[in-house]
Design a protein around this motif. Sequence first.
Motif, PDB file in Angstrom:
ATOM      1  N   PRO A   1       0.805  -1.230   0.000  1.00  0.00           N
ATOM      2  CA  PRO A   1       0.000   0.000   0.000  1.00  0.00           C
ATOM      3  C   PRO A   1       0.833   1.273   0.000  1.00  0.00           C
ATOM      4  N   LEU A   2       1.949   1.270   0.737  1.00  0.00           N
ATOM      5  CA  LEU A   2       2.752   2.492   0.837  1.00  0.00           C
ATOM      6  C   LEU A   2       3.314   2.899  -0.518  1.00  0.00           C
ATOM      7  N   VAL A   3       3.839   1.923  -1.246  1.00  0.00           N
ATOM      8  CA  VAL A   3       4.430   2.230  -2.558  1.00  0.00           C
ATOM      9  C   VAL A   3       3.349   2.672  -3.527  1.00  0.00           C
ATOM     10  N   LYS A   4       2.208   1.960  -3.467  1.00  0.00           N
ATOM     11  CA  LYS A   4       1.109   2.349  -4.350  1.00  0.00           C
ATOM     12  C   LYS A   4       0.605   3.745  -4.017  1.00  0.00           C
ATOM     13  N   ALA A   5       0.501   4.020  -2.696  1.00  0.00           N
ATOM     14  CA  ALA A   5       0.010   5.331  -2.289  1.00  0.00           C
ATOM     15  C   ALA A   5       0.977   6.447  -2.674  1.00  0.00           C
ATOM     16  N   SER A   6       2.250   6.092  -2.849  1.00  0.00           N
ATOM     17  CA  SER A   6       3.272   7.087  -3.217  1.00  0.00           C
ATOM     18  C   SER A   6       3.350   7.303  -4.714  1.00  0.00           C
ATOM     19  N   ASN A   7       2.405   6.738  -5.444  1.00  0.00           N
ATOM     20  CA  ASN A   7       2.401   6.854  -6.906  1.00  0.00           C
ATOM     21  C   ASN A   7       3.697   6.232  -7.447  1.00  0.00           C
ATOM     22  N   SER A   8       3.682   4.913  -7.524  1.00  0.00           N
ATOM     23  CA  SER A   8       4.893   4.154  -7.846  1.00  0.00           C
ATOM     24  C   SER A   8       5.529   4.577  -9.157  1.00  0.00           C
ATOM     25  N   GLU A   9       4.726   4.906 -10.158  1.00  0.00           N
ATOM     26  CA  GLU A   9       5.300   5.287 -11.456  1.00  0.00           C
ATOM     27  C   GLU A   9       6.142   6.562 -11.326  1.00  0.00           C
ATOM     28  N   LEU A  10       5.615   7.586 -10.636  1.00  0.00           N
ATOM     29  CA  LEU A  10       6.360   8.823 -10.427  1.00  0.00           C
ATOM     30  C   LEU A  10       7.565   8.604  -9.524  1.00  0.00           C
ATOM     31  N   SER A  11       7.398   7.687  -8.537  1.00  0.00           N
ATOM     32  CA  SER A  11       8.527   7.412  -7.640  1.00  0.00           C
ATOM     33  C   SER A  11       9.694   6.779  -8.387  1.00  0.00           C
ATOM     34  N   PHE A  12       9.381   5.797  -9.256  1.00  0.00           N
ATOM     35  CA  PHE A  12      10.437   5.166 -10.038  1.00  0.00           C
ATOM     36  C   PHE A  12      11.111   6.186 -10.983  1.00  0.00           C
ATOM     37  N   LEU A  13      10.314   7.037 -11.589  1.00  0.00           N
ATOM     38  CA  LEU A  13      10.858   8.035 -12.498  1.00  0.00           C
ATOM     39  C   LEU A  13      11.705   9.067 -11.729  1.00  0.00           C
ATOM     40  N   LEU A  14      11.238   9.399 -10.483  1.00  0.00           N
ATOM     41  CA  LEU A  14      11.997  10.331  -9.666  1.00  0.00           C
ATOM     42  C   LEU A  14      13.333   9.737  -9.250  1.00  0.00           C
ATOM     43  N   LEU A  15      13.330   8.442  -8.868  1.00  0.00           N
ATOM     44  CA  LEU A  15      14.591   7.787  -8.499  1.00  0.00           C
ATOM     45  C   LEU A  15      15.540   7.694  -9.698  1.00  0.00           C
ATOM     46  N   PHE A  16      14.999   7.455 -10.874  1.00  0.00           N
ATOM     47  CA  PHE A  16      15.841   7.416 -12.071  1.00  0.00           C
ATOM     48  C   PHE A  16      16.480   8.785 -12.341  1.00  0.00           C
ATOM     49  N   SER A  17      15.663   9.845 -12.180  1.00  0.00           N
ATOM     50  CA  SER A  17      16.205  11.186 -12.415  1.00  0.00           C
ATOM     51  C   SER A  17      17.241  11.570 -11.361  1.00  0.00           C
ATOM     52  N   LEU A  18      17.017  11.108 -10.099  1.00  0.00           N
ATOM     53  CA  LEU A  18      18.017  11.375  -9.064  1.00  0.00           C
ATOM     54  C   LEU A  18      19.332  10.662  -9.374  1.00  0.00           C
ATOM     55  N   THR A  19      19.231   9.464  -9.924  1.00  0.00           N
ATOM     56  CA  THR A  19      20.445   8.750 -10.333  1.00  0.00           C
ATOM     57  C   THR A  19      21.201   9.543 -11.391  1.00  0.00           C
ATOM     58  N   LEU A  20      20.468  10.112 -12.351  1.00  0.00           N
ATOM     59  CA  LEU A  20      21.110  10.943 -13.368  1.00  0.00           C
ATOM     60  C   LEU A  20      21.741  12.192 -12.749  1.00  0.00           C
ATOM     61  N   CYS A  21      21.077  12.754 -11.743  1.00  0.00           N
ATOM     62  CA  CYS A  21      21.630  13.942 -11.087  1.00  0.00           C
ATOM     63  C   CYS A  21      22.949  13.627 -10.407  1.00  0.00           C
ATOM     64  N   PHE A  22      23.004  12.470  -9.729  1.00  0.00           N
ATOM     65  CA  PHE A  22      24.256  12.087  -9.095  1.00  0.00           C
ATOM     66  C   PHE A  22      25.360  11.845 -10.146  1.00  0.00           C
ATOM     67  N   LEU A  23      24.998  11.175 -11.213  1.00  0.00           N
ATOM     68  CA  LEU A  23      26.006  10.807 -12.206  1.00  0.00           C
ATOM     69  C   LEU A  23      26.455  11.994 -13.065  1.00  0.00           C
ATOM     70  N   CYS A  24      25.578  12.989 -13.276  1.00  0.00           N
ATOM     71  CA  CYS A  24      25.971  14.111 -14.133  1.00  0.00           C
ATOM     72  C   CYS A  24      27.096  14.934 -13.519  1.00  0.00           C
ATOM     73  N   SER A  25      27.279  14.793 -12.180  1.00  0.00           N
ATOM     74  CA  SER A  25      28.382  15.529 -11.549  1.00  0.00           C
ATOM     75  C   SER A  25      29.739  14.998 -12.015  1.00  0.00           C
ATOM     76  N   LEU A  26      29.776  13.743 -12.491  1.00  0.00           N
ATOM     77  CA  LEU A  26      31.037  13.182 -12.967  1.00  0.00           C
ATOM     78  C   LEU A  26      31.535  13.888 -14.227  1.00  0.00           C
ATOM     79  N   ALA A  27      30.623  14.475 -14.985  1.00  0.00           N
ATOM     80  CA  ALA A  27      31.024  15.183 -16.204  1.00  0.00           C
ATOM     81  C   ALA A  27      31.819  16.445 -15.892  1.00  0.00           C
ATOM     82  N   PHE A  28      31.720  16.919 -14.636  1.00  0.00           N
ATOM     83  CA  PHE A  28      32.450  18.124 -14.243  1.00  0.00           C
ATOM     84  C   PHE A  28      33.886  17.830 -13.817  1.00  0.00           C
TER      85      PHE A  28
END
Length: 845
Positions: A606-633
């Motif tokens: 219920p918790l994951v479903k209530a957190s809108n799992s699709e947006l949560s997965f997409l948010l975690l993916f974007s956070l991963t990109l945010c962490f990794l984009c710092s390597l380009a600097f």
Amino acid sequence: MGDWICVISLLIVILRFFKAENDSTCEMYGSPEVSLLSKEGDFIIGGRTFILEFHLHKCKTLLFPLFFRINLREFRFVQTMIFAVEEINNSSELLPNVSVGYRIFDSCGSTLPSTRAAMGLMNGEENTWSKNCSSVHAVIGASESSSTIAMQQIFGVFQIPMISHFATCACLSNRKEYPFFFRTIPSDYYQSRALAKLVKHFGWTWVGAVRSDNDYGNNGMATFIEAANQEGICVEYSEAISRTGSRENVERVVRVIRGGTASVLVAFLAQGEMDVLLEEVLMQNLTGLQWVGSESWITANYLAKKRYAGILTGSLGFAIRKAKISGLLDFLLKVNPSQDPQSNLLREFWETTFGCSFRSSTPGTKSCSGFERLQDANNAFTDVSELRISNCVYKAVYAVAHALHSLLKCGPSGDSVSHSCILKDNSEQRQVKLQKVNFTLQSGEQVYFDDNGDPAATYELVNWQRNHAGDVVFTTVGKYDASQPNWNQFTMNKVKITWAAESWEKPLSVCSENCLPGFRQAIIKGKPICCFSCVPCAGGEINSAECSQCPSEFWSNVKHSKCVPKLIEFLSYGETMGALLTAFSLCGASLTLVVLCVFFRFRHTPLVKASNSELSFLLLFSLTLCFLCSLAFIGQPTAWSCMLRHTAFGVAFALCISCILAKTITVVMAFKAKRPANMFPQCSAPLQRTSVIGCTLIQVFICVIWLAFAPPFPHKNIVYANEKIILECFLGSPLAFWVVMAYIGFLALLCFILAFLGRKLPDNFNEAKFITFSMLIFSAVWLTFIPAYVSSPGKFTVAVEIFAILASSFGLLFCIFAPKCYILLLKPERNTKKHLMGRNQSRTQ
């Protein structure tokens, strides 16, 4: 017209008598107008017109009577002239069947006698060529520039050409003043410059100078000083002496030399002044000087004798090239008083050579028999090992002969027929054309004159060295050829040089020692440029005469002796700060992936479903990109990395904030519903995707425009730090960068407002509260980033930007997902629909 010329000539002579210095009187065997040696012939060339100063012993000066004796070197010049005349008389090709005569006068090395001797030449018998007031057709002489100038001013009135073997004053090359003057010795214009190059070659920048106080010395020294200034050489003092001046002046000059700090002395002196100076130098015991001499005395054999050897050994100077005159020695050895029993000159030469006397009544002197052998004499007359000026005499006689030959037409078709040589032009033209003379001697040497009447300027650099027998010899150690390009006019032979005081070490003659590495020369006010103090060079400069700035990408080494490439600085993976930031970046990406795995593991709860799992997965993916984009600097900036840095960062954070914004809208709308049946109203999935994609595409569009018109590019920053080059990415368009940042800030501000509106939702599932905290941290980080980014130097600018990316990403990850992971992993009993839908008890009541 001829009478007027004679009148003008007479006036000039009278003026010369009154104007001439009353510097000496010549008690000769007759007046200066009477020739000492003569020979009659069909044509008189060089005879009546040959004037030499060999009779110095009769010239009473105010100086040292030691030198009042016959000048054997000059007497050798006379006999060389007679030898050349005899050769021409015996030639079947040059002036065939024409006898050549001569008359020799003595100028006594002074202006007044020279003028009187010139007058004697003008008083000769009338020649059949002309009815003018003089029969002179060419003049050979004199040995000094001042005497030559005095005579040329007289002969020039009658357009009589004059050719000198030893007058080197550059002033005589002035065609406006002396249009009929020629010489077979180079002009001092070249010798003075050669001496300056010589001094420069050996690194002597601080020299003393002494000169003859006449046209030769004054003009030559003026040219030398001008050339020396161009070469960066300073003259500490420049003194003048005259053989007829007061002894007090010579003593003063030697005291000046002794008191000077220069160890090199440039002596531009005629032989008479050199004799006077050396005597005073001996009396004051002045030694240790490096003498640099002019051609007038540098090869004078009598100076190389034991009396002066201790002073002059090691001397350097330019001399006329040596030559060999075939048959001259045999001719000289035949000279004898019996050739002309009436000649007082020949008798005096004999007495001087053998130390005897034809006057039996002379007490304390042995009698001359006339049968002494010149082969046994060792003096300047019989020494033909250094035929330099004698060769100039030889060439001068032949030049006049060739000029006369060009005026004659000998027999039909040029054949030599007895007494058939006549003038080509029967007019009264009597000028000898020396300008067009061009011939080759038997030795192979070519003789010609340039437009100024000068020959080709070539010199030998001679050094006074001792041979195995202990005698001083003139060793050729280099040469100077003025006809060569400037870069190779002066060349040195591979011969060891003897320096002053017979030292094998080159003397040092500078006003100030060279500055140590890291210092520059600073001129001392009121002193010559060669006297300086040493001032430390600034950073980025290397020392020379002046500190010179290194090129933009170079910096001075520790000793400031050379420029070395600047240190290259950028945030690399190998350094501590780069390694730490890389570790945090990978740690954040890994932690985000772990959270993603946890959510995927509990995706049906219920918790994951209530957190809108699709947006949560997409948010975690974007956070991963945010962490990794710092390597380009991190790492050395390249064209691709510079374009990827800010665009990847901008798009990744736009996607991240867009997901949070969609989640915030969903949570607020769900808990603001009034009907229980709509407790968890679900926004349609297409609407959520559309909002996320739409917000992200706006950022993508901004980045595309940025890359299309003004993309970031690698840049070498040499302004901030002088000693190093900072490699950085230039934004290309700062406006585009701040638009990207402003758009992310706008999305974050919108999320914060919406989350703030939902801060009072039920405590059991108050995700809006966590989003509010995350936006506060996000905003605080990036508001702090702006001043830090602007003020951070070099690679720290990049480090600040990476820190802001990592701090904001960690803030979002922990604030939004840490409470949920706590329930999913540690409090699974709360992960129920009933618990999530429960209300706070106090609020229910």
